[in-house]
Write a protein that holds these residues in place. Structure first.
Motif, PDB file in Angstrom:
ATOM      1  N   ILE A  62      78.227  27.712 -13.368  1.00  0.00           N
ATOM      2  CA  ILE A  62      78.786  26.799 -12.371  1.00  0.00           C
ATOM      3  C   ILE A  62      78.127  25.438 -12.504  1.00  0.00           C
ATOM      4  O   ILE A  62      76.949  25.330 -12.767  1.00  0.00           O
ATOM      5  CB  ILE A  62      78.523  27.351 -10.972  1.00  0.00           C
ATOM      6  CG1 ILE A  62      79.002  28.805 -10.916  1.00  0.00           C
ATOM      7  CG2 ILE A  62      79.169  26.500  -9.922  1.00  0.00           C
ATOM      8  CD1 ILE A  62      80.322  29.044 -10.361  1.00  0.00           C
ATOM      9  N   VAL A  63      78.899  24.415 -12.288  1.00  0.00           N
ATOM     10  CA  VAL A  63      78.375  23.064 -12.416  1.00  0.00           C
ATOM     11  C   VAL A  63      77.967  22.513 -11.058  1.00  0.00           C
ATOM     12  O   VAL A  63      78.735  22.592 -10.109  1.00  0.00           O
ATOM     13  CB  VAL A  63      79.444  22.147 -13.047  1.00  0.00           C
ATOM     14  CG1 VAL A  63      78.936  20.731 -13.154  1.00  0.00           C
ATOM     15  CG2 VAL A  63      79.839  22.671 -14.416  1.00  0.00           C
ATOM     16  N   GLY A  64      76.769  21.970 -10.966  1.00  0.00           N
ATOM     17  CA  GLY A  64      76.280  21.376  -9.727  1.00  0.00           C
ATOM     18  C   GLY A  64      76.330  19.864  -9.798  1.00  0.00           C
ATOM     19  O   GLY A  64      77.073  19.298 -10.593  1.00  0.00           O
ATOM     20  N   GLU A 185      71.743  25.680  -6.382  1.00  0.00           N
ATOM     21  CA  GLU A 185      72.464  25.866  -7.643  1.00  0.00           C
ATOM     22  C   GLU A 185      71.506  26.252  -8.764  1.00  0.00           C
ATOM     23  O   GLU A 185      71.761  27.172  -9.547  1.00  0.00           O
ATOM     24  CB  GLU A 185      73.215  24.586  -8.012  1.00  0.00           C
ATOM     25  CG  GLU A 185      74.354  24.230  -7.073  1.00  0.00           C
ATOM     26  CD  GLU A 185      73.908  23.495  -5.815  1.00  0.00           C
ATOM     27  OE1 GLU A 185      74.763  23.212  -4.958  1.00  0.00           O
ATOM     28  OE2 GLU A 185      72.697  23.206  -5.687  1.00  0.00           O
ATOM     29  N   ALA A 186      70.374  25.558  -8.840  1.00  0.00           N
ATOM     30  CA  ALA A 186      69.386  25.861  -9.882  1.00  0.00           C
ATOM     31  C   ALA A 186      68.660  27.170  -9.602  1.00  0.00           C
ATOM     32  O   ALA A 186      68.239  27.872 -10.523  1.00  0.00           O
ATOM     33  CB  ALA A 186      68.384  24.709 -10.003  1.00  0.00           C
ATOM     34  N   ALA A 187      68.509  27.513  -8.316  1.00  0.00           N
ATOM     35  CA  ALA A 187      67.834  28.760  -7.945  1.00  0.00           C
ATOM     36  C   ALA A 187      68.640  29.991  -8.329  1.00  0.00           C
ATOM     37  O   ALA A 187      68.129  31.117  -8.258  1.00  0.00           O
ATOM     38  CB  ALA A 187      67.551  28.775  -6.444  1.00  0.00           C
ATOM     39  N   ALA A 188      69.889  29.800  -8.769  1.00  0.00           N
ATOM     40  CA  ALA A 188      70.689  30.928  -9.253  1.00  0.00           C
ATOM     41  C   ALA A 188      70.041  31.595 -10.456  1.00  0.00           C
ATOM     42  O   ALA A 188      70.368  32.740 -10.779  1.00  0.00           O
ATOM     43  CB  ALA A 188      72.097  30.458  -9.613  1.00  0.00           C
ATOM     44  N   LYS A 197      71.477  35.674 -17.478  1.00  0.00           N
ATOM     45  CA  LYS A 197      71.823  36.257 -18.771  1.00  0.00           C
ATOM     46  C   LYS A 197      72.894  35.428 -19.480  1.00  0.00           C
ATOM     47  O   LYS A 197      72.823  35.206 -20.698  1.00  0.00           O
ATOM     48  CB  LYS A 197      72.321  37.693 -18.579  1.00  0.00           C
ATOM     49  CG  LYS A 197      71.219  38.691 -18.274  1.00  0.00           C
ATOM     50  CD  LYS A 197      70.372  38.947 -19.518  1.00  0.00           C
ATOM     51  CE  LYS A 197      69.467  40.142 -19.349  1.00  0.00           C
ATOM     52  NZ  LYS A 197      68.676  40.420 -20.567  1.00  0.00           N
ATOM     53  N   LYS A 198      73.889  34.981 -18.734  1.00  0.00           N
ATOM     54  CA  LYS A 198      74.944  34.165 -19.344  1.00  0.00           C
ATOM     55  C   LYS A 198      74.386  32.840 -19.863  1.00  0.00           C
ATOM     56  O   LYS A 198      74.790  32.353 -20.917  1.00  0.00           O
ATOM     57  CB  LYS A 198      76.073  33.920 -18.342  1.00  0.00           C
ATOM     58  CG  LYS A 198      76.972  35.136 -18.128  1.00  0.00           C
ATOM     59  CD  LYS A 198      78.102  34.821 -17.174  1.00  0.00           C
ATOM     60  CE  LYS A 198      79.150  35.937 -17.198  1.00  0.00           C
ATOM     61  NZ  LYS A 198      78.659  37.247 -16.808  1.00  0.00           N
ATOM     62  N   LEU A 199      73.434  32.258 -19.131  1.00  0.00           N
ATOM     63  CA  LEU A 199      72.793  31.028 -19.597  1.00  0.00           C
ATOM     64  C   LEU A 199      72.040  31.298 -20.896  1.00  0.00           C
ATOM     65  O   LEU A 199      72.099  30.505 -21.842  1.00  0.00           O
ATOM     66  CB  LEU A 199      71.833  30.487 -18.536  1.00  0.00           C
ATOM     67  CG  LEU A 199      71.266  29.110 -18.850  1.00  0.00           C
ATOM     68  CD1 LEU A 199      72.189  28.022 -18.299  1.00  0.00           C
ATOM     69  CD2 LEU A 199      69.868  28.928 -18.273  1.00  0.00           C
ATOM     70  N   GLY A 346      69.540  23.504 -20.808  1.00  0.00           N
ATOM     71  CA  GLY A 346      70.788  24.172 -20.460  1.00  0.00           C
ATOM     72  C   GLY A 346      71.156  24.003 -19.003  1.00  0.00           C
ATOM     73  O   GLY A 346      72.320  23.766 -18.667  1.00  0.00           O
ATOM     74  N   MET A 347      70.167  24.099 -18.114  1.00  0.00           N
ATOM     75  CA  MET A 347      70.442  23.917 -16.693  1.00  0.00           C
ATOM     76  C   MET A 347      70.938  22.505 -16.406  1.00  0.00           C
ATOM     77  O   MET A 347      71.856  22.298 -15.611  1.00  0.00           O
ATOM     78  CB  MET A 347      69.189  24.219 -15.873  1.00  0.00           C
ATOM     79  CG  MET A 347      68.813  25.695 -15.847  1.00  0.00           C
ATOM     80  SD  MET A 347      70.053  26.741 -15.057  1.00  0.00           S
ATOM     81  CE  MET A 347      69.764  26.333 -13.328  1.00  0.00           C
ATOM     82  N   ALA A 348      70.320  21.522 -17.061  1.00  0.00           N
ATOM     83  CA  ALA A 348      70.773  20.132 -16.877  1.00  0.00           C
ATOM     84  C   ALA A 348      72.196  19.960 -17.391  1.00  0.00           C
ATOM     85  O   ALA A 348      73.030  19.304 -16.759  1.00  0.00           O
ATOM     86  CB  ALA A 348      69.817  19.176 -17.590  1.00  0.00           C
TER      87      ALA A 348
END
Length: 523
Positions: A62-64, A185-188, A197-199, A346-348
């Motif tokens: 998901i995009v934040g 969102e990042a705490a996911a 896992k998908k990340l 990746g999170m960014a």
């Protein structure tokens, strides 16, 4: 032990030590070696601003909205107060052993005017490490914001994962309050193992092979096909208890039924992850992140199983020590290069820019000697935080402020060269059902065993007669430092033996891996 920091400005030069690592533009940092420069050309403002919140039952990334997160931080009016006054009041959210350790370190910080802890606990209050605000409802963002504004709080440090996943950091930052801890969102990364896992698969981060299930019969068929041993995990937050390492098929089937049929973990277990069993040695790796820079902390190793010899069910952690001998400088570089840096990048890229502490639970595989990611937590580990804070000699308040303001590139950390070890004392019956209200005596006497001993309180309270009583599963973290693992271990257990608590129990073999390695090296 000094750890140098390096700033991201155009080019980043990585040198020996623990300085922040930079994010490369289109690839990971190749072979990460000292004195190699990497260009930083990515502009974070190019990230999509499509705001979406991660929900535990969505199966895609998901995009934040990182721009809103970062711009609110930079524009914080509280930030100006911090610079002008020099010293700040810090509010720590939580009431366990991890939060006590954070309060302990912040209380020693020269830049801290005062340390507050909400709700805190009786032991934290009695220790003098913080003023506890027991009546502040930390699940109510408006109440926390109002309290911060009235008390002139300059920074909030969110300890537990639940308020982070619920969005407390989002609300505080939006109100202009500097906050150490990621957005919801990042705490996911911790809130959903499926998301993590998908990340990993999308950004080539080494982890165990897995499948996700909501249907118990399909999950059991997969287990039959894969065989045992195998690992079954609840997708959501389960207080450290949602993992079953099944050594036989029947154990795996029982875990599947417990989560998907019996709803043992409620919504958190309504979807499960089944992953391959990795054989090797576990280690905990921590890095502070400001969105672009990642600053590794010292290593630690905990003991998850409840019984001596690493037997019995998993717990939140029965003890830990730092540093972990298995995490060599070479392995540290590998972890940063293959796991931490790709995660932050990746999170960014997904629009979930991460600000806070990344806690990577790792398995150093026996067959390859290389690390694989088992899980991410988005807060300091407990009890690892206790040993890290015992060894940290830097001003923690300034370090965390730098992370909040995107300035970790200017930070240098200093650590005690000594070994630290913590032994957790838990209520009899934990991690299952246990009795509350049992009296604990001789805490002060136990701390007087050595100046190097500190007892951190996790689940303590005062009864009507003023007695210190146990109200949780994991209750005390008896921590000690020493010149080597043997001395730290001896001091910790000497203190444990002084504590008078018949209804408590603890493991007698904390630190056995490090002790064995030290004895082998000295042989």
């Amino acid at each position: 032990m000094a750890c140098a920091a390096y700033s991201i400005r155009g080019h980043v030069k990585l040198a020996a030590g623990h300085g922040p690592y930079a994010l490369a533009n289109n690839h990971m940092c190749g072979s990460l070696k000292p004195s190699v420069s990497y260009s930083i050309s990515r502009s974070w403002s190019n990230i999509s601003s499509t705001a979406s919140r991660h929900a535990a039952h969505h199966s895609h990334l998901i995009v934040g909205n990182p721009e809103r997160w970062r711009s609110s931080l930079k524009a914080s009016p509280v930030d100006g107060t911090v610079v002008a006054e020099g010293k700040i009041t810090v509010l720590v959210i939580g009431g366990g052993g991890r939060e006590h350790a954070l309060c302990f370190a912040l209380n020693r910080s020269p830049s801290c005017e005062a340390v507050l802890c909400a709700p805190g606990n009786a032991g934290i209050a009695q220790s003098g490490d913080a003023v506890c605000i027991s009546d502040l409802d930390i699940s109510n963002s408006d109440a926390v914001i109002s309290f911060c504004q009235k008390r002139g709080v300059g920074m909030v440090v969110v300890g537990p994962e639940v308020p982070l996943v619920a969005g407390l950091a989002n609300d505080l930052v939006k109100a202009g309050i500097l906050t150490f801890g990621p957005s919801s969102e990042a705490a996911a990364l911790e809130g959903s193992k499926d998301f993590m896992k998908k990340l990993c698969y999308k950004y080539d981060i080494p982890t165990a092979q897995y499948c996700t299930f909501t249907d118990p019969e399909k999950a059991k068929q997969y287990v039959k096909d894969q065989g045992a041993p195998i690992v079954v995990k609840a997708d959501g937050l389960a207080a450290g208890k949602g993992v079953v390492v099944a050594m036989a098929l029947d154990e795996a089937f029982e875990a599947i039924d417990s989560m998907l049929v019996d709803d043992s973990f409620g919504l958190a277990g309504s979807r499960i992850i089944i992953e391959e069993y990795l054989e090797g040695e576990e280690a905990s790796f921590f890095a502070l992140v400001d969105g672009e820079n990642a600053l590794p902390l010292e290593s630690a190793q905990d003991h998850k199983r409840v019984g001596d010899g690493d037997v019995g069910p998993n717990t939140g952690g029965m003890g830990a020590y730092s540093p972990a001998p298995i995490v060599t400088e070479e392995l540290k570089h590998t972890i940063m290069e293959t796991i931490i840096i790709p995660t932050v990048k990746g999170m960014a890229a997904e629009g979930c820019e991460f600000v806070g502490v990344l806690y990577a639970g790792l398995m150093v595989e026996k067959k390859s000697g290389l690390p694989k990611l088992i899980e991410y937590n988005v807060r300091f580990g407990d009890p690892e935080c206790q040993v890290l804070m015992m060894r940290l000699e830097s001003d923690l308040a300034q370090v965390l402020l730098s992370a909040c303001k995107g300035e970790l590139g200017k930070v240098s950390l200093t650590w005690s060269p000594e070994i630290a070890m913590v032994v957790v004392m838990a209520s009899e019956g934990y991690p299952g059902s246990y009795k509350k209200g049992t009296v604990i005596k001789n805490i002060n006497k136990a701390e007087q065993v050595s100046p190097a001993v500190k007892i951190f309180h996790a689940g303590t309270a005062l009864d009507g007669d003023g007695n210190l009583v146990a109200v949780g599963g994991r209750v005390l973290g008896v921590t000690a430092k020493g010149k080597d693992i043997e001395e730290a271990r001896s001091r910790a257990y000497d203190a444990v033996d002084v504590v008078d608590w018949p209804e408590g129990f603890f493991r007698r073999d904390i630190g056995w891996r490090a002790l064995k390695q030290e004895q082998t090296a000295n042989y």
